[in-house]
Design an enzyme around this catalytic site. Structure first.
Site, short mmCIF file in Angstrom:
data_model
loop_
_atom_site.label_atom_id
_atom_site.label_comp_id
_atom_site.label_asym_id
_atom_site.label_seq_id
_atom_site.Cartn_x
_atom_site.Cartn_y
_atom_site.Cartn_z
N GLU A 15 -25.93 -47.98 13.19
CA GLU A 15 -25.82 -46.37 12.98
C GLU A 15 -25.48 -45.86 14.03
O GLU A 15 -26.06 -46.04 15.00
CB GLU A 15 -26.79 -45.91 12.12
N LYS A 163 -29.62 -42.85 -9.29
CA LYS A 163 -28.68 -42.77 -8.30
C LYS A 163 -27.75 -44.36 -8.34
O LYS A 163 -26.58 -44.17 -8.23
CB LYS A 163 -29.16 -42.63 -7.15
P1 FAD Z 1 -31.42 -37.84 -3.29
O1 FAD Z 1 -31.34 -39.07 -3.38
O2 FAD Z 1 -30.81 -36.77 -4.26
O3 FAD Z 1 -33.07 -37.51 -3.39
C1 FAD Z 1 -33.55 -36.19 -2.77
C2 FAD Z 1 -35.03 -36.03 -3.35
O4 FAD Z 1 -34.80 -35.50 -4.77
C3 FAD Z 1 -36.03 -36.93 -3.54
O5 FAD Z 1 -37.07 -36.57 -3.62
C4 FAD Z 1 -35.52 -37.62 -4.82
O6 FAD Z 1 -36.74 -38.36 -5.59
C5 FAD Z 1 -35.34 -36.37 -5.62
N1 FAD Z 1 -34.38 -36.46 -6.86
C6 FAD Z 1 -33.23 -36.98 -6.72
N2 FAD Z 1 -32.70 -36.97 -8.08
C7 FAD Z 1 -33.62 -36.07 -8.78
C8 FAD Z 1 -33.50 -35.67 -10.03
N3 FAD Z 1 -32.38 -35.73 -10.77
N4 FAD Z 1 -34.28 -34.84 -10.68
C9 FAD Z 1 -35.38 -34.43 -9.61
N5 FAD Z 1 -35.50 -34.84 -8.49
C10 FAD Z 1 -34.61 -35.61 -8.09
N6 FAD Z 1 -28.97 -36.50 6.42
C11 FAD Z 1 -27.94 -36.07 7.16
O7 FAD Z 1 -27.58 -34.71 6.95
N7 FAD Z 1 -26.79 -36.63 7.53
C12 FAD Z 1 -26.76 -38.10 7.54
O8 FAD Z 1 -25.94 -38.66 8.30
C13 FAD Z 1 -27.93 -38.78 6.93
N8 FAD Z 1 -27.92 -40.02 7.19
C14 FAD Z 1 -28.98 -40.84 6.23
C15 FAD Z 1 -28.98 -42.20 6.47
C16 FAD Z 1 -30.01 -42.72 5.71
C17 FAD Z 1 -29.93 -44.32 5.69
C18 FAD Z 1 -31.10 -42.14 5.21
C19 FAD Z 1 -32.17 -42.91 4.52
C20 FAD Z 1 -30.80 -40.69 5.30
C21 FAD Z 1 -30.15 -39.93 5.77
N9 FAD Z 1 -30.00 -38.59 5.86
C22 FAD Z 1 -28.98 -37.97 6.40
C23 FAD Z 1 -31.20 -37.99 5.66
C24 FAD Z 1 -31.11 -37.43 4.00
O9 FAD Z 1 -29.69 -36.53 3.85
C25 FAD Z 1 -32.24 -36.64 3.55
O10 FAD Z 1 -33.51 -37.47 3.34
C26 FAD Z 1 -32.13 -35.61 2.35
O11 FAD Z 1 -33.49 -35.01 1.99
C27 FAD Z 1 -32.25 -36.41 1.17
O12 FAD Z 1 -30.94 -37.03 0.68
P2 FAD Z 1 -30.72 -38.41 -0.41
O13 FAD Z 1 -29.37 -38.29 -0.33
O14 FAD Z 1 -31.70 -39.30 0.05
O15 FAD Z 1 -31.42 -37.42 -1.56
#
Ligand code: FAD
Length: 293
Positions: A15, A163
């Protein structure tokens, strides 16, 4: 059967993040050129959650990795602050450049800045991409130690399953320092019948600033062995670097031996760290199979 047995080998990927300055960008390009020799399965390019010009940052770097270095690329796409129209435009830009793999993210919600309403969760983005541009491969993020917004592991894994069902072909974990946390998480995923390959996110801690920041902000468990390294070598930069690298290598050897699908190295834009880890572990990885560009 382990993930690596199922998929025919363990992948190594990196990354990087777009730099904020011209000097930083020049350095990043040099880093990328140096990473090319290590034949990663892919390089992923992060994307700031709250910046308008993704085209000038993530898309530009992803273009360089794909079309100049000819390395498969995953463009991160956090969507909480984007509209459907904006996401369509970005997907169109990526597709034109031959980049067809995104890491679909919600992104962090910034205090005081309300998100747009089009993508409340990453699964909404995955569904949207599947509908609008089904030729994109989609990865998702996951959290061995639970996402900080989640109340408990069960609900976090339930959402993760949703997801994956929406269309993620693989998952990449948040960084962690305790492999046991990863194994417990994997077990939870198996019980929930989440069968997408899970790549383990590993970040070598190689300097004091990074270590102190980690201790301050990290939501991950920092094992005693790891904290002892930080404490003992806090004021000895060379020893801290050596011990941090050795710790990451030890984690990787254990994960690969236990059949992890892949190691995703958070390089912090440092090619020499990646090179040293690669040098110490390269025979453990399969280097020929690549994701299609
Ligand atoms: P989600 O999968 O939507 O989950 C977020 C939260 O919502 C979780 O607690 C989940 O349990 C909950 N949730 C999901 N679906 C529902 C539902 N239907 N109802 C109620 N709750 C729900 N951030 C950046 O800004 N830029 C980046 O480039 C970046 N790269 C990343 C790369 C990796 C490998 C990782 C692990 C994280 C990265 N992040 C990045 C951080 C990430 O954006 C944050 O952790 C963010 O808070 C959550 O994103 P997510 O896509 O995991 O969210």
């Amino acid at each position: 059967m382990t993930d690596s047995q199922r998929g025919g080998g363990t992948s190594l990927s990196f990354e990087v993040f777009p730099a904020n300055t011209q000097v930083g960008t020049k350095k990043l390009i040099q880093t990328l050129n140096e990473l090319q020799d290590l034949q990663p399965h892919f390089i992923s390019v992060t994307c700031s959650n709250n910046k308008a010009n993704i085209e000038e940052t993530t898309v530009k770097i992803a273009d360089y990795v794909t079309n100049t270095l000819r390395i498969p690329t995953i463009a991160h796409l956090p969507a909480a602050y984007l509209s459907k129209q904006q996401v369509s435009t970005i997907l169109g830009q990526l597709e034109k450049l031959g980049i067809r793999h995104v890491l679909a993210l919600r992104g962090d919600i910034v205090e005081g800045i309300p998100p747009k309403r089009d993508f409340s969760y990453a699964s909404d983005l995955v569904t949207f991409i599947q509908e609008q541009a089904p030729y994109f491969d989609i990865s998702g993020a996951c959290y061995p130690e639970i996402h900080p917004d989640s109340d408990n592991r069960i609900s976090d894994i339930k959402h993760l399953r949703k997801k994956v069902e929406a269309g993620c072909s693989q998952l990449i974990t948040q960084l962690f320092f305790d492999n046991e946390q990863f194994y417990q998480f994997k077990e939870g995923c198996s019980l929930a019948e989440i069968d997408a390959p899970i790549l383990a996110g590993i970040m070598p801690i190689i300097n004091r600033k990074q270590a102190l920041r980690l201790i301050k902000v990290s939501s991950s468990q920092l094992p005693k062995k790891f904290l002892a390294i930080l404490e003992k070598y806090e004021h000895n930069p060379v020893a801290l670097r050596d011990a941090g690298l050795a710790y990451a290598i030890d984690q990787i050897v254990d994960l690969v031996t236990q059949g992890v699908a892949g190691i995703h190295l958070y390089t912090m834009n440092q090619s020499d760290t990646a090179r040293q880890i690669h040098q110490a572990t390269k025979s453990l990885f399969q280097t020929t199979e690549r994701l299609g560009v």
